[in-house]
Structures are given as structure tokens and as C-alpha cells.
Design a protein around this motif. Sequence first.
Motif, PDB file in Angstrom:
ATOM      1  N   CYS A  31       0.820  -1.217   0.000  1.00 12.85           N
ATOM      2  CA  CYS A  31       0.000   0.000   0.000  1.00 12.85           C
ATOM      3  C   CYS A  31       0.852   1.265   0.000  1.00 12.85           C
ATOM      4  CB  CYS A  31      -0.887   0.042   1.247  1.00 12.85           C
ATOM      5  SG  CYS A  31      -2.117  -1.269   1.305  1.00 12.85           S
ATOM      6  N   ALA A  32       0.367   2.272  -0.722  1.00 11.82           N
ATOM      7  CA  ALA A  32       0.989   3.597  -0.659  1.00 11.82           C
ATOM      8  C   ALA A  32       0.816   4.156   0.751  1.00 11.82           C
ATOM      9  CB  ALA A  32       0.330   4.518  -1.686  1.00 11.82           C
ATOM     10  N   GLU A  33       1.680   5.068   1.141  1.00 12.40           N
ATOM     11  CA  GLU A  33       1.584   5.676   2.473  1.00 12.40           C
ATOM     12  C   GLU A  33       0.251   6.391   2.668  1.00 12.40           C
ATOM     13  OE1 GLU A  33       3.648   5.369   5.119  1.00 12.40           O
ATOM     14  OE2 GLU A  33       4.813   3.959   3.905  1.00 12.40           O
ATOM     15  N   ASP A  34      -0.300   6.958   1.585  1.00 10.17           N
ATOM     16  CA  ASP A  34      -1.546   7.721   1.674  1.00 10.17           C
ATOM     17  C   ASP A  34      -2.742   6.946   1.104  1.00 10.17           C
ATOM     18  OD1 ASP A  34      -0.731   7.815  -0.953  1.00 10.17           O
ATOM     19  OD2 ASP A  34      -1.110   9.958  -1.206  1.00 10.17           O
ATOM     20  N   VAL A  36      -6.155   5.001   0.522  1.00 13.39           N
ATOM     21  CA  VAL A  36      -7.496   5.298   1.037  1.00 13.39           C
ATOM     22  C   VAL A  36      -8.348   4.036   0.925  1.00 13.39           C
ATOM     23  CG1 VAL A  36      -9.612   6.651   0.699  1.00 13.39           C
ATOM     24  CG2 VAL A  36      -7.369   7.735   0.445  1.00 13.39           C
ATOM     25  N   ARG A  53     -14.038   7.080   5.253  1.00  8.59           N
ATOM     26  CA  ARG A  53     -12.761   7.042   4.536  1.00  8.59           C
ATOM     27  C   ARG A  53     -11.659   6.782   5.547  1.00  8.59           C
ATOM     28  NH1 ARG A  53     -12.491   9.624  -0.502  1.00  8.59           N
ATOM     29  NH2 ARG A  53     -10.304  10.131  -0.150  1.00  8.59           N
ATOM     30  N   SER A  55      -7.581   6.503   5.885  1.00  4.97           N
ATOM     31  CA  SER A  55      -6.396   6.904   5.129  1.00  4.97           C
ATOM     32  C   SER A  55      -5.113   6.417   5.783  1.00  4.97           C
ATOM     33  CB  SER A  55      -6.344   8.426   5.008  1.00  4.97           C
ATOM     34  OG  SER A  55      -7.470   8.893   4.306  1.00  4.97           O
ATOM     35  N   GLY A  56      -4.160   6.076   4.942  1.00  9.56           N
ATOM     36  CA  GLY A  56      -2.838   5.664   5.401  1.00  9.56           C
ATOM     37  C   GLY A  56      -2.833   4.256   5.970  1.00  9.56           C
ATOM     38  N   HIS A  57      -1.661   3.821   6.389  1.00  6.50           N
ATOM     39  CA  HIS A  57      -1.531   2.473   6.931  1.00  6.50           C
ATOM     40  C   HIS A  57      -2.306   2.320   8.230  1.00  6.50           C
ATOM     41  CE1 HIS A  57       2.274   1.230   4.470  1.00  6.50           C
ATOM     42  NE2 HIS A  57       1.359   1.825   3.736  1.00  6.50           N
ATOM     43  N   ASP A 116      -0.906   3.366  -7.728  1.00  3.76           N
ATOM     44  CA  ASP A 116      -0.210   4.595  -8.091  1.00  3.76           C
ATOM     45  C   ASP A 116       0.933   4.303  -9.054  1.00  3.76           C
ATOM     46  OD1 ASP A 116       1.949   3.662  -6.563  1.00  3.76           O
ATOM     47  OD2 ASP A 116       1.585   5.041  -4.897  1.00  3.76           O
ATOM     48  N   ALA A 122      -3.332   2.475  -3.985  1.00  5.06           N
ATOM     49  CA  ALA A 122      -3.658   3.848  -3.585  1.00  5.06           C
ATOM     50  C   ALA A 122      -5.120   3.996  -3.170  1.00  5.06           C
ATOM     51  CB  ALA A 122      -3.355   4.812  -4.726  1.00  5.06           C
TER      52      ALA A 122
END
Length: 141
Positions: A31-34, A36, A53, A55-57, A116, A122
Motif C-alpha cells: 500500500c501507498a503511504e496515503d 485510502v 474514509r 487513510s494511510g496504513h 499509483d 492507492a
Amino acid sequence: LRENIMTYQTQAQQFLADIFTGKLPEALVACAEDVVFISTRPEPSEQVRAYGRYSGHAGAIDFFQAFGEMLEPGEFEIYDTIAQGQHVMMYGRLKHIARATGRPFASDWALVMKFDEAGKLALYHFYEDPAALEWALGVNE
């Protein structure tokens, strides 16, 4: 581009496999850091903790903890997986048991994942029947 589409499809399938086998730390690496996560409704709800929503890890951990607190995992069938560009879509049928009521939650479902430029997950947006979920959870009773 064809190789990337297959890679995204493989990554999406591996992500779900890791989630279903309790390997959340391995799933988060993809997963990307940001990233969703959204389950059906992006608006938060006091009655259905998984809505909103995330967000993040840390949000991903909260998202999957909410699922685990609400539902006992049961059947999860994937009918097909479709990859287009940076998106992977899946759909199928599920049947879980609501922990609070013991009622079954059965629904058709669809999942949209977006990756991403770095190949990290992402967006994870899961769609299911909110009326069936809320009935199973005993919302508004």
C-alpha cells in the motif's frame, strides 16, 4: 502496459489473499503511504463503524479491525477480475455473519482498486448492499 496491467491484477489478488489469511502487515507493504480505504459509504457512521474514509496504513488497520469486529468472515466468492490501466475491478458474492446479532449478511459485491505510479495500492473502494449489512447488524432496531 500489458505487463503492468497483469502486475496490478496479480497484486490485487495477492493483497486480498494476504487480508483473508490474516497477513495484514504483508498486505500493508503493498500500500501507498496515503492509501485510502472506503467500504460502501465514504461518509462515517456511528452505527456502522466500517463506513467512512480510512487513510494511510493506520487507517487500513482501523478499516480491517472494524470489519473483524462487525462480521465473522464466511463465504467470499470472486466471479471475475478485470484490469484496465492502473485500476483493477473485482466482483462476486459474499456471505458473512454479523457478530452482534448472529444474522447472515449476504450480498453481491464489487471492489475497485487503483494503483499509483510506483505500483502501490492507492485506493480500495468496496461496494456491497448497505441495506443487507445494516439489517444484519441490527441498525435502527
